[in-house]
Design a protein around this motif. Structure first.
Motif, short mmCIF file in Angstrom:
data_model
loop_
_atom_site.label_atom_id
_atom_site.label_comp_id
_atom_site.label_asym_id
_atom_site.label_seq_id
_atom_site.Cartn_x
_atom_site.Cartn_y
_atom_site.Cartn_z
N LYS A 155 99.91 14.59 33.99
CA LYS A 155 100.56 14.84 35.28
C LYS A 155 99.99 16.09 35.94
N GLU A 156 99.84 17.16 35.15
CA GLU A 156 99.42 18.44 35.72
C GLU A 156 97.93 18.50 36.03
N LEU A 157 97.12 17.89 35.15
CA LEU A 157 95.66 18.03 35.29
C LEU A 157 95.00 16.85 35.98
N HIS A 158 95.64 15.67 35.95
CA HIS A 158 94.99 14.46 36.46
C HIS A 158 95.86 13.69 37.46
N GLY A 159 96.85 14.37 38.01
CA GLY A 159 97.68 13.74 39.03
C GLY A 159 98.46 12.53 38.56
N GLY A 160 98.76 12.48 37.27
CA GLY A 160 99.54 11.37 36.71
C GLY A 160 98.73 10.13 36.41
N ILE A 161 97.41 10.22 36.54
CA ILE A 161 96.53 9.07 36.26
C ILE A 161 95.80 9.32 34.95
N VAL A 162 95.92 8.39 34.01
CA VAL A 162 95.24 8.53 32.72
C VAL A 162 93.74 8.61 32.96
N PRO A 163 93.07 9.66 32.47
CA PRO A 163 91.63 9.82 32.75
C PRO A 163 90.79 8.79 32.02
N ASP A 164 89.60 8.54 32.54
CA ASP A 164 88.71 7.54 31.94
C ASP A 164 87.42 8.16 31.41
N ASP A 165 87.40 9.48 31.27
CA ASP A 165 86.22 10.11 30.67
C ASP A 165 86.57 10.66 29.30
N LYS A 166 85.60 10.64 28.42
CA LYS A 166 85.81 10.94 27.00
C LYS A 166 86.37 12.34 26.78
N ALA A 167 85.82 13.33 27.43
CA ALA A 167 86.25 14.71 27.22
C ALA A 167 87.72 14.89 27.59
N SER A 168 88.13 14.32 28.71
CA SER A 168 89.52 14.48 29.16
C SER A 168 90.49 13.75 28.25
N VAL A 169 90.12 12.57 27.78
CA VAL A 169 90.99 11.81 26.89
C VAL A 169 91.13 12.53 25.55
N PHE A 170 90.01 13.03 25.01
CA PHE A 170 90.04 13.76 23.75
C PHE A 170 90.89 15.02 23.85
N ALA A 171 90.99 15.60 25.04
CA ALA A 171 91.74 16.85 25.21
C ALA A 171 93.24 16.64 25.22
N LEU A 172 93.71 15.39 25.27
CA LEU A 172 95.14 15.12 25.31
C LEU A 172 95.77 15.37 23.95
N LYS A 173 96.94 15.94 23.97
CA LYS A 173 97.68 16.26 22.75
C LYS A 173 97.92 14.99 21.92
N GLY A 174 97.58 15.05 20.63
CA GLY A 174 97.84 13.94 19.74
C GLY A 174 96.83 12.81 19.80
N VAL A 175 95.76 12.97 20.58
CA VAL A 175 94.75 11.93 20.71
C VAL A 175 93.53 12.31 19.86
N GLY A 176 93.26 11.50 18.84
CA GLY A 176 92.10 11.70 17.99
C GLY A 176 91.00 10.71 18.32
N PRO A 177 89.98 10.64 17.49
CA PRO A 177 88.84 9.76 17.77
C PRO A 177 89.22 8.30 17.93
N TYR A 178 90.09 7.79 17.05
CA TYR A 178 90.46 6.38 17.17
C TYR A 178 91.21 6.10 18.47
N THR A 179 92.25 6.89 18.74
CA THR A 179 93.06 6.64 19.94
C THR A 179 92.23 6.79 21.20
N ALA A 180 91.37 7.80 21.23
CA ALA A 180 90.50 7.98 22.40
C ALA A 180 89.61 6.76 22.60
N GLY A 181 89.01 6.28 21.50
CA GLY A 181 88.17 5.10 21.59
C GLY A 181 88.93 3.87 22.03
N ALA A 182 90.17 3.74 21.56
CA ALA A 182 90.99 2.59 21.94
C ALA A 182 91.32 2.63 23.43
N ILE A 183 91.72 3.79 23.93
CA ILE A 183 92.06 3.90 25.35
C ILE A 183 90.84 3.62 26.22
#
Length: 382
Positions: free
Chosen positions: A97-125
């Motif tokens: 919400k704060e960094l991406h305007g409420g839109i789930v990002p589609d780039d690897k670095a931003s997804v990896f930076a999310l709390k609780g998101v590891g390699p598997y979850t990032a790859g799945a998203i």
């Protein structure tokens, strides 16, 4: 090369015909896929479906989740276990919400930076929601790859996972990353199962190296995890009197650590008896003394039930005692200090509440205490 080509083509043909109708597959909504992947960690699909539907109904968007009171999120997660997943998911929703305007990002670095998101979850998203050729290697995928390519390395090693991730990238067909990764997971869940794999119905059986070598039951190689250490605890189900009549006493766990900020029945760790269970009389004496030290005036009356709960590293063995509130001076103050220690006891001032059955909807409980309370209120003529 032929083995790899055969695998990708036949796997996708099978998936197109046999994929399950799952609620998060009906839309390519990145938020839905993200929530489902967090819920599916250490939890079966059939168990997750009703929780997913309830969660999305309550928090239909990232902003809804980010703005919700934490207790509402935990209550909606109640019964699913591993509650740090829910806290991390909400913290990550706030990041989105704060960094991406409420839109789930589609780039690897931003997804990896999310709390609780590891390699598997990032790859799945990234792969499932955005069709990006990223690996999503979970236990199902590692089992399939270990067998099909006869990989006899320990899947608990980081080097083995890294090798499998690079292998998946080679296998993903152009433009079908989303379907391919889901197909891999689906094959592991439905056909290439941990025990007694259904080889005769497997779409890639013909070129499976483990089956050709007669090793399908031996793979994957996995180092056994240490069993959870046992802990023995006595639990007080305190029945109120007077103005608290018809209610029971609960407390909130500390702000950090195991089951943080959730609600529970008062309990404490005890020395383990040889049998793993203290005799009722000593257990009740220990409980009575501990309650008085906490400023809780209550007298244990009788053993109510036993219960168990397993965390990843601890196994609780609980002896639950029905207790009765007493009219003692200490009863005026129910907020008390708990002794800090390695047992996971609260180490700061603890909040207590008196609740009845209807009040339970407002508090999030670990599953073991939820079941104890539900059973108690169901048979409240004890």
């Amino acid at each position: 090369m032929e083995q790899k080509r055969h695998f990708s083509i036949n796997l996708l043909e099978w998936y197109d015909k046999h994929k399950r109708d799952l609620p998060w597959r009906r839309h390519r909504n990145p938020y839905y896929i993200w929530v489902s992947e967090i819920m599916l960690q250490q939890t079966r699909v059939d168990t997750v479906i009703p929780f997913f539907n309830r969660f999305i109904e309550r928090f239909p968007t990232v902003e809804d989740l980010a703005d919700a009171p934490e207790q509402d999120v935990l209550k909606c997660w109640e019964g699913l276990g591993y509650y740090s997943r829910a806290r991390n998911l909400q913290a990550a929703a706030k990041q989105v919400k704060e960094l991406h305007g409420g839109i789930v990002p589609d780039d690897k670095a931003s997804v990896f930076a999310l709390k609780g998101v590891g390699p598997y979850t990032a790859g799945a998203i990234l792969s499932i929601a955005f069709n990006k050729p990223e690996p999503a290697v979970d236990g199902n995928v590692m089992r399939v790859l270990s067998r099909y390519f006869l990989i006899e390395e320990d899947i608990m090693k980081g080097s083995t996972r890294a090798f499998m991730e690079s292998l998946v990238v080679e296998l993903i067909p152009d433009g079908r990353a989303s379907d391919f990764n889901q197909a891999l997971m689906e094959l592991g869940a439905l056909v290439c199962t941990p025990k007694s794999p259904h080889c005769l119905t497997c779409p890639v059986m013909e070129h499976c190296s483990a089956r050709q070598e007669g090793k399908e039951e031996q793979l994957p190689i996995k180092t056994k995890a240490k069993p959870p250490r046992p802990e023995y605890r006595v639990v007080a189900l305190v029945e109120g009197r007077g103005e608290h009549s018809g209610r029971v006493l609960i407390r909130q766990r500390p702000q950090e650590g195991l089951l943080a900020r959730m609600w529970e029945l008062p309990h404490l760790q005890t020395p383990a008896a040889r049998s793993g269970r203290l005799p009722d009389e000593p257990a009740m004496d220990i409980l009575a003394g501990a309650l008085l030290e906490e400023g809780i005036a209550a007298r244990p009356i009788a053993h109510l039930t036993d219960a168990e709960h397993t965390f990843s590293h601890i196994h609780w063995n609980l002896q639950v005692y029905r207790c009765r509130e007493e009219d003692l001076p200490q009863a005026a103050e129910l907020k008390a200090m708990y002794a800090a220690g390695d047992s996971g006891e609260p180490s700061v001032q603890t909040e207590y509440r008196w609740i009845d059955e209807q009040d339970m909807q407002h508090y999030a409980f670990p599953n073991v205490f939820l079941k104890i309370l539900q059973n108690y209120f169901k048979h409240s003529s004890y």
